[in-house]
Each structure stands twice: as C-alpha cells, then as structure tokens.
Motif scaffolding. Structure first.
Motif, PDB file in Angstrom:
ATOM      1  N   GLU A  77      -6.574  -8.737  82.041  1.00  0.00           N
ATOM      2  CA  GLU A  77      -5.852  -9.399  80.956  1.00  0.00           C
ATOM      3  C   GLU A  77      -4.394  -8.984  80.956  1.00  0.00           C
ATOM      4  OE1 GLU A  77      -6.590 -10.103  76.174  1.00  0.00           O
ATOM      5  OE2 GLU A  77      -7.129  -8.194  77.087  1.00  0.00           O
ATOM      6  N   VAL A 123      -1.231  -8.700  78.630  1.00  0.00           N
ATOM      7  CA  VAL A 123      -1.011  -8.636  77.182  1.00  0.00           C
ATOM      8  C   VAL A 123       0.476  -8.471  76.880  1.00  0.00           C
ATOM      9  CG1 VAL A 123      -1.421  -7.296  75.085  1.00  0.00           C
ATOM     10  CG2 VAL A 123      -3.296  -7.748  76.652  1.00  0.00           C
ATOM     11  N   GLY A 151      -4.239  -5.328  79.665  1.00  0.00           N
ATOM     12  CA  GLY A 151      -4.902  -5.384  78.381  1.00  0.00           C
ATOM     13  C   GLY A 151      -5.711  -4.155  78.038  1.00  0.00           C
ATOM     14  N   THR A 187      -2.692 -12.857  76.798  1.00  0.00           N
ATOM     15  CA  THR A 187      -2.868 -12.643  75.361  1.00  0.00           C
ATOM     16  C   THR A 187      -1.553 -12.185  74.751  1.00  0.00           C
ATOM     17  OG1 THR A 187      -5.179 -12.009  75.691  1.00  0.00           O
ATOM     18  CG2 THR A 187      -4.174 -11.385  73.605  1.00  0.00           C
ATOM     19  N   ARG A 206     -13.496  -6.399  71.027  1.00  0.00           N
ATOM     20  CA  ARG A 206     -12.356  -6.037  71.881  1.00  0.00           C
ATOM     21  C   ARG A 206     -12.176  -4.520  71.933  1.00  0.00           C
ATOM     22  NH1 ARG A 206      -8.547  -9.439  73.779  1.00  0.00           N
ATOM     23  NH2 ARG A 206      -7.006  -7.757  73.676  1.00  0.00           N
ATOM     24  N   ALA A 226     -10.134  -3.049  75.078  1.00  0.00           N
ATOM     25  CA  ALA A 226      -8.968  -3.932  75.064  1.00  0.00           C
ATOM     26  C   ALA A 226      -8.056  -3.594  73.882  1.00  0.00           C
ATOM     27  CB  ALA A 226      -9.409  -5.387  74.989  1.00  0.00           C
TER      28      ALA A 226
END
Length: 310
Positions: free
Chosen positions: A91, A93, A122, A162, A279, A284
């Motif tokens: 991910e 972020v 992430g 994200t 999460r 995360a």
C-alpha cells in the motif's frame, strides 16, 4: 573556490550546519564565508540573508517548474491490480496535514497556510517516507508535488493508494488527483479527539442520563469498526434524549454541542470512515501522526520553541 557564487555557498553552508545539528546565524555564516572566500564577504549580514533567500526562491521556482512537467500514467489500473489485500507493504500511503505558520514571530501576527505530508509504505512499522511541503492548498500545486512523490516510492501501476487526512476539503481533493482507484481515510486521531470531551462529560452525568458513558463507548466502538451510519443513528437518539429533559442545564447544553460537533464531522466524512480495527490489526496506518510530527517541527522551528504546544 574564488569562482563559487557567494550566496550559493552560503546556502550550502547553512544546509550543512542544519544536518550537523548546528545553528548558524547569518552573521556567523558571513564570517565563515569570509574565511573560505576572501574578499567576497557581504558588507552587512542582512545583505547575505537577502542573497540566500533569493537563491532559495530561484531553486524552489525551478523545482516547481520541473514538477509541473512530470507526468504519471493516469489510466484505469483495475486490470493491472494484483491480489495483495493482506499485505500493508503493498500500500502507498499519503499522510497529509495543513498548518498555519506565522509570517513573523508574533503570537497573533499574520499567517500562511502550508500543506505538509509524507508518501511511503502503508505498514506502521516502516518508514513514512520522505517529507514534502509547500505553501497554499492550490490543486495544481498539490498534484505537482504528490505525483512525483508517489513515483519516487516505486509506484508502477500496481498496489493500493491511500490518502489519510483530517477531512479538510482541500486535502480530500488529493484522492481525485492520483491514479485510480484511491481510498481516502479519515484520521482516527481526530475522531478520538472529538469523542474525548463526551467521555469526560459522561463522567459527571446526572442520574437520569447515567447510561451516557455506555452510549459514548458504543459510538466509539461503531466508528472504530467502520459503522458510521449506526454511530450517527445513536448520536441522533442521544441528542433527542437530551432535548426531552425538563430542566436544561449548562451540562446538557455542552453535551449536546459536543455531540453536534462529532455528528457534523462524521456526516461530512461518512465515506472516509473505514474499519480501523481491521487495519490496525493488519499493521496498516490509521492516522497522520508522521505528518503531525513534521508540522510540529516546522512550527517549532518558526517559533524557536522547546515545548510542543503554544
């Protein structure tokens, strides 16, 4: 050494002093320049300061021009996505926040707004990534800085993107400027900060509303598990119960005001409330703490202060 531009050398010396933890004033920098560049010392240290700021402005303008002309592939990436749903490291972020920084060192002086953020992995255990910051909240500027930052982190049309912010409209626009699909998440820290006053008020609730503390915990649990709709319904019920009281006290008005603040905040960001528990357990990120820490450092540098809050 005689061919080196004096103001450019000053800028490099100041940058070196910052990395070493030292703190050069312009007067001290002027004396250092006189040592390395004989005969090129500025007559006044204010002249040296103006030259340094002018060089920094030219470098900033050049870098901004380069960012505006860097492109990133914005095609729909759904057919390129891999199944990596349980891997926070896959991910990308963005932790973004805004800060109002004083133009001068006065407590109530004029300020300018700056956007500060990090782009990184992430996973909470990994580095948040390098910091980026710029003045203002213009969409063109936001896009020009964010897309190269994503590219430098190794983005190549794969992975989840994200954006985590406090819900400000200018920061939520970032989600629409990045390669799709992008998910925007409301910072859990800001949700918790709006619930905390309600928990404190519940500790002094009258007997008729003794169950308020349990209701506040239920609201927090529902938001933590991404159930924004159910949390809003419970807040509506609590506000209705407060209005039905025969004697309206200051405590009830404060409680209703705090509930209204939380209700408005969640209603405006309903689509950005996710399952924070899932999460968090997967490792995360759920908050913009790296960006918050960077903002604190920037404001502290501006004020030259030691305490965290002012």
């Amino acid at each position: 050494m005689a061919d080196i531009c004096p103001d450019r050398a000053t800028l490099e010396l100041l940058e070196l002093s910052a990395k070493m933890g030292a703190r050069f004033s312009y007067r001290e920098a002027s004396e250092v320049l006189a040592t390395f560049l004989p005969g090129q010392k500025a007559s006044r240290f204010t002249t040296l300061r103006h030259r340094t700021l002018a060089v920094g402005k030219r470098i900033e303008t050049t870098e901004r021009h380069q960012h505006w002309h860097e492109t990133l592939d914005y095609q729909n990436r759904k057919q390129l996505e891999l199944d990596m749903s349980d891997d926070p490291a896959s991910e990308f972020v963005f932790n973004v926040d805004t800060a109002h920084i004083p133009l001068v060192r006065h407590e109530f002086g004029p300020t300018f707004e700056a956007v500060v953020g990090h782009c990184g992995s992430g996973a909470r255990s990994s580095s948040p990534g390098p910091v980026f910051a710029f003045e203002g909240t213009r969409p063109k500027e936001l896009k020009a800085v964010a897309t190269p930052a994503l590219k430098r982190q190794g983005y190549a049309d794969r992975g989840t993107i994200t954006v985590i912010s406090d819900g400000e409209e200018c920061l939520k626009r970032l989600s629409g400027m990045l390669p799709q699909p992008v998910m925007h998440i409301l910072d859990w820290f800001y949700i918790a900060m709006k619930i905390q006053p309600l928990a404190q008020l519940a500790a002094t609730a009258p007997e008729a509303l003794a169950s308020l503390g349990e209701s506040i915990e239920r609201i927090k649990w529902r938001l933590w598990n991404g159930q924004a709709g159910r949390a809003l319904s419970l807040m509506k019920e609590l506000r209705r119960d407060l209005r039905e009281q025969e004697m309206v006290s200051i405590w009830e008005r404060r409680t209703d005001k705090s509930l209204e603040t939380l209700q408005t905040y969640i209603r405006r960001n309903t689509g950005s409330v996710v399952n924070y528990g899932t999460r968090y357990r997967s490792g995360a990120r759920i908050a913009t703490s790296p960006a918050e820490a960077t903002v604190n450092r920037l404001v502290a540098k501006r004020f030259i202060k030691k305490q965290q809050m002012r």
